[in-house]
Design an enzyme around this catalytic site. Structure first.
Site, PDB file in Angstrom:
ATOM      1  N   GLU A 130      -7.429 -12.671 -31.485  1.00  0.00           N
ATOM      2  CA  GLU A 130      -6.816 -12.250 -30.451  1.00  0.00           C
ATOM      3  C   GLU A 130      -7.023 -10.754 -30.132  1.00  0.00           C
ATOM      4  O   GLU A 130      -7.409 -10.057 -31.107  1.00  0.00           O
ATOM      5  CB  GLU A 130      -5.165 -12.160 -30.996  1.00  0.00           C
ATOM      6  CG  GLU A 130      -4.416 -13.346 -31.079  1.00  0.00           C
ATOM      7  CD  GLU A 130      -3.055 -13.247 -31.510  1.00  0.00           C
ATOM      8  OE1 GLU A 130      -2.401 -12.303 -31.434  1.00  0.00           O
ATOM      9  OE2 GLU A 130      -2.474 -14.083 -32.208  1.00  0.00           O
ATOM     10  N   GLU A 183      -1.579 -13.573 -38.990  1.00  0.00           N
ATOM     11  CA  GLU A 183      -0.973 -12.136 -39.419  1.00  0.00           C
ATOM     12  C   GLU A 183       0.064 -12.149 -40.373  1.00  0.00           C
ATOM     13  O   GLU A 183       1.299 -11.900 -40.161  1.00  0.00           O
ATOM     14  CB  GLU A 183      -0.324 -11.587 -37.937  1.00  0.00           C
ATOM     15  CG  GLU A 183      -1.563 -11.515 -36.779  1.00  0.00           C
ATOM     16  CD  GLU A 183      -0.962 -10.805 -35.621  1.00  0.00           C
ATOM     17  OE1 GLU A 183       0.259 -10.638 -35.662  1.00  0.00           O
ATOM     18  OE2 GLU A 183      -1.675 -10.531 -34.693  1.00  0.00           O
TER      19      GLU A 183
HETATM   20  C1  GCO Z   1       1.219 -11.388 -32.758  1.00  0.00           C
HETATM   21  C2  GCO Z   1       1.115 -12.926 -32.558  1.00  0.00           C
HETATM   22  C3  GCO Z   1       1.058 -13.084 -31.153  1.00  0.00           C
HETATM   23  C4  GCO Z   1       1.504 -12.392 -29.952  1.00  0.00           C
HETATM   24  C5  GCO Z   1       0.491 -11.264 -29.626  1.00  0.00           C
HETATM   25  C6  GCO Z   1       1.054 -10.287 -28.700  1.00  0.00           C
HETATM   26  O1  GCO Z   1       0.467 -10.519 -32.985  1.00  0.00           O
HETATM   27  O2  GCO Z   1       2.544 -10.904 -32.764  1.00  0.00           O
HETATM   28  O3  GCO Z   1      -0.216 -13.413 -33.013  1.00  0.00           O
HETATM   29  O4  GCO Z   1       1.967 -14.332 -31.105  1.00  0.00           O
HETATM   30  O5  GCO Z   1       2.163 -12.760 -29.061  1.00  0.00           O
HETATM   31  O6  GCO Z   1      -0.126 -10.684 -30.779  1.00  0.00           O
HETATM   32  O7  GCO Z   1       1.922  -9.417 -29.242  1.00  0.00           O
END
Ligand code: GCO
Length: 474
Positions: free
Chosen positions: A387, A201
């Site tokens: 994710e 990200e």
């Molecule tokens: C993000 C990350 C994760 C987070 C998940 C939940 O998107 O910030 O990749 O580390 O923990 O997304 O917020």
């Protein structure tokens, strides 16, 4: 400046075209009646279904830019992390990793996305902690032995202090430092790992850390710096992908390919708050900045980032083109965009009234996942959901959330999208960055003040195995 910015936004508004993709509406009875595991197996043989974590959020015992930030306070004098929490112990996965692997086995998972820590492996420039590398090798061996494909993230939001002290991703030496780390990681683990995630990200990191100021290093309202940090990460990715391909030459899983490289790309569905030109224009600009910068860069080599009236970066980087073999999709929510020229992001985001939301107030919208998969599929790369999940401590939403989002994936595959896997965030409860231990995403819960045992959130684990059972059937 403001006039110039407004003119540019209006120009954009004139060009903005609302996306024509239909966003379907899913019927709960149809979802309930679908054997998602069996249909996924038929639609996409070899589908990977598992869970995800990141090193900093679960390991404990780290020293990096975040562990420093966690001890600090913000402008209002409050701790940077809610309740003054920190990641010093987290889920203690550095020591308890066999329990994490046992949890994956309980789920019937055939994939696990996890991170390795740059600061742990290279605590000083040019160094390499072989004992730490050996521990990771033990984890990867154990995963491979159980038929659980490791998908390894090499940068997930945290930097060694020797990189952050130089300015982090604003430092012009950062891409080369990251290249060096990728080279060593490829050489050290290449015989065990084929699937690599270079960046997690880059868009979210840039905005949280340099505009919202809620993540390390805590800079507020500076979209120029945020955009430079976004670009710096992508320059680093370009070098890292070349380094991984050169140093990981062993095909660990026997499919004929030694490296399969991706970025875990955070997508969200921006919707204009109204048909007012500024809202439409800023929704289009946000859409490009959040959703399209990464896939455009990795498919064409063109690094184009723009915050109207603030900064434009437009470069051709040959090593970016075809730097990924697949694209990761991190999906959580849809947001409405309302113009607000008083803030550096030029707009604020909000959730629709009355929508189902998670413990962190994020809207539940599986239809938006379908929509985004169809849209991202047009870039022509295989997709993995790296994710997707929710904070839901009492587990009353996760089972239906899981089914609905996997149904969205199934529908996208049936409608032609090349989605090859889904890794649920998260395997276990973990350190949720600025939220500390308040956002609990785990399929397995953890009592952070207590014994740290991995306890199944049973309804969710049952929903998961109802899908992995038929998916993995012989
Ligand atoms: C993000 C990350 C994760 C987070 C998940 C939940 O998107 O910030 O990749 O580390 O923990 O997304 O917020």
């Amino acid at each position: 400046m403001t006039t110039k910015r407004n003119l540019m936004i209006f120009a954009l508004g004139a060009l903005a075209i609302a996306s024509c993709d239909p966003v379907p509406s899913f019927d709960k009875d149809v979802i309930d009646a679908t054997d998602i595991g069996a249909e996924l197996r038929a639609a996409k043989p070899g589908f990977i279904l598992g869970a995800a974590t990141s090193h900093h959020q679960i390991e404990g015992g780290l020293t990096n830019d975040w562990t420093v930030f966690e001890q600090g306070t913000n402008d209002e004098g409050e701790p940077n992390i809610k309740n003054g929490d920190d990641s010093s112990v987290a889920a203690d996965s550095w020591n308890r990793w066999p329990e994490d692997i046992a949890s994956l086995e309980t789920l019937g998972a055939n994939g696990y996305r996890l991170g390795i820590s740059w600061s742990r492996l290279q605590p000083t420039p040019g160094s390499w902690d072989q004992a730490a590398a050996d521990r990771y090798r033990d984890m990867f061996d154990a995963l491979n032995a159980r038929g659980i494909r490791p998908m390894v993230t090499i940068y997930h939001f945290t930097l060694p202090l020797w990189v952050s002290d130089e300015g982090g991703w604003e430092w012009d030496g950062a891409p080369a430092a990251f290249e060096d780390f990728a080279q060593r990681a490829g050489a050290a683990f290449g015989d065990q790992i084929d699937y690599w995630v270079t960046l997690n990200e880059p868009n979210v990191l840039a905005i949280q850390a340099y505009s919202f100021g809620s993540w390390a290093p805590g800079v507020k309202d500076d979209m120029e710096r945020a955009t430079n940090v976004y670009a710096g990460q992508l320059r680093g990715h370009a070098l890292a992908s070349v380094a991984l391909r050169a140093n990981d030459t062993v095909d660990a899983d026997g499919d004929g390919k030694a490296t399969q490289i991706g970025i875990a790309h955070h997508v969200r569905l921006p919707q204009p708050a109204s048909s007012y030109a500024l809202d439409t224009a800023l929704s289009a600009a946000t859409n490009d900045y959040i959703n399209d910068v990464v896939p455009r860069a990795i498919t064409t080599g063109r690094l184009f980032l723009e915050v109207p009236g603030t900064i434009t970066i437009d470069e051709d980087i040959p090593a970016l083109k075809d730097s990924c073999d697949w694209m990761g999709i991190n999906y959580y929510e849809r947001t409405y965009i309302r113009a607000d020229l008083s803030v550096s992001t030029l707009s604020t985001q909000y959730q629709p009234e009355g929508a189902e939301v998670t413990d962190l107030g994020w809207e539940v919208s599986p239809e938006s996942l379908y929509h985004l998969l169809m849209r991202m599929d047009r870039y022509g790369l295989p997709l993995y959901i790296t994710e997707n999940g929710l904070a839901d401590d009492d587990d009353d939403q996760r089972p239906s959330y899981l089914r609905a989002h996997l149904y969205a994936v199934l529908r996208a595959i049936q409608d032609g999208a090349d989605v090859r896997g889904y890794l649920h965030w998260a395997l276990i409860d973990n350190f949720e960055w600025a939220e500390g231990y308040e956002g609990l995403f785990g399929l397995f819960s953890i009592d952070f003040g207590g014994d740290l045992a991995r306890v199944p959130r049973q309804a969710s684990v049952d929903a998961f195995t109802d899908i992995t059972g038929p998916l993995n059937a012989e």
